[in-house]
Design an enzyme around this catalytic site. Structure first.
Site, short mmCIF file in Angstrom:
data_model
loop_
_atom_site.label_atom_id
_atom_site.label_comp_id
_atom_site.label_asym_id
_atom_site.label_seq_id
_atom_site.Cartn_x
_atom_site.Cartn_y
_atom_site.Cartn_z
N VAL A 50 42.98 -70.63 -95.36
CA VAL A 50 44.06 -71.28 -96.11
C VAL A 50 44.77 -72.30 -95.23
O VAL A 50 45.07 -73.42 -95.67
CB VAL A 50 45.05 -70.23 -96.65
CG1 VAL A 50 46.33 -70.89 -97.16
CG2 VAL A 50 44.41 -69.41 -97.77
N LYS A 80 32.91 -75.72 -90.56
CA LYS A 80 32.91 -74.34 -90.07
C LYS A 80 31.57 -74.12 -89.37
O LYS A 80 30.54 -73.96 -90.03
CB LYS A 80 33.09 -73.35 -91.22
CG LYS A 80 32.96 -71.88 -90.80
CD LYS A 80 34.24 -71.14 -90.98
CE LYS A 80 34.07 -69.66 -90.60
NZ LYS A 80 35.32 -68.92 -90.68
N GLU A 136 36.99 -74.93 -88.14
CA GLU A 136 37.52 -73.56 -88.25
C GLU A 136 36.63 -72.59 -87.49
O GLU A 136 35.42 -72.53 -87.70
CB GLU A 136 37.61 -73.12 -89.72
CG GLU A 136 38.19 -71.72 -89.87
CD GLU A 136 38.24 -71.22 -91.30
OE1 GLU A 136 38.48 -70.01 -91.48
OE2 GLU A 136 38.02 -72.03 -92.23
N GLY A 137 37.25 -71.80 -86.63
CA GLY A 137 36.52 -70.78 -85.89
C GLY A 137 36.22 -69.56 -86.74
O GLY A 137 36.45 -69.53 -87.95
#
Length: 214
Positions: free
Chosen positions: A25, A40, A107-108
């Site tokens: 989010v 990602k 994003e990890g």
């Protein structure tokens, strides 16, 4: 990671203090605010509705592009274990930052020291020129996890900021800010739902602080 993005564009890596703290989010909000691309590198599990699918569903601007995972693993586990189940080994040199002229949000998976293989962790995905946003959610032990995450990143020389996720917990937030001296982008409240309108509202709310990163 190879560096194939124009120098004028910025790379923002979003990590968390653990699993299920709200990285996806938060990523959607940052993507919307900056009209950035999204990547990602490693998805573990939920391939039928991945984090990339979730962010794409929440973002409404037309400039953002959503790049495919370098690794899409079938099992919702630590990447090293999920990869082992799939009969593969995650290799850093096979994770290439997508070519884009735009800002990009990366994003990890899980927290900073989640293993990718027997030697590398999520930390090894973060290049020296990345800005890092840590997503922190309050729970018993979260101060320790947040401080450790931020201190590791700062010791490595990264520019670090924080997004708090969940209802306000003033004493927790105050001590984290005092002991780390990092910029707080804002807080995401426990909303009944998240859709494109809610994401746009947070994007507008966080916009000034996020634009200072780029």
């Amino acid at each position: 990671m190879s560096k194939e993005v124009m120098e004028s564009s910025k790379k923002i890596f979003i990590t968390g203090i653990g699993t299920d703290v709200g990285k996806t989010v938060a990523s959607a909000i940052v993507v919307e605010a900056l009209q950035a691309d999204y990547f990602k590198p490693i998805q573990a599990g939920d391939l039928e509705f991945s984090d990339t699918d979730k962010v794409k569903q929440l973002v409404s601007n037309s400039a953002s592009k959503f790049h495919p995972n370098s690794y899409a693993l079938k099992t919702p586990m630590s990447p090293h274990a999920a990869a082992d189940i799939d009969g593969i080994t995650i290799e850093l040199d096979k994770i290439e930052l997508p070519k884009t002229d735009n800002h990009i949000v990366i994003e990890g998976a899980g927290g900073l020291l989640v293993p990718l293989n027997e030697e590398d962790t999520i930390l090894d995905l973060i290049d020296s020129d990345y800005n890092v946003i840590v997503v922190s959610r309050h729970y018993l032990g979260s101060i320790n996890h947040t401080l450790m995450t931020i201190w590791i990143l700062k010791e490595q020389g990264f520019n670090v900021s924080v997004i708090f996720n969940g209802d306000e917990h003033k004493t927790t937030e105050d001590i984290i800010k005092k002991m780390t001296d990092v910029t707080v982008i804002g807080r995401i409240n426990d909303e009944p739902y998240f859709d494109t309108m809610v994401i746009k509202e947070y994007a507008a709310l966080f916009s000034d602080n996020l634009k200072s990163l780029v």
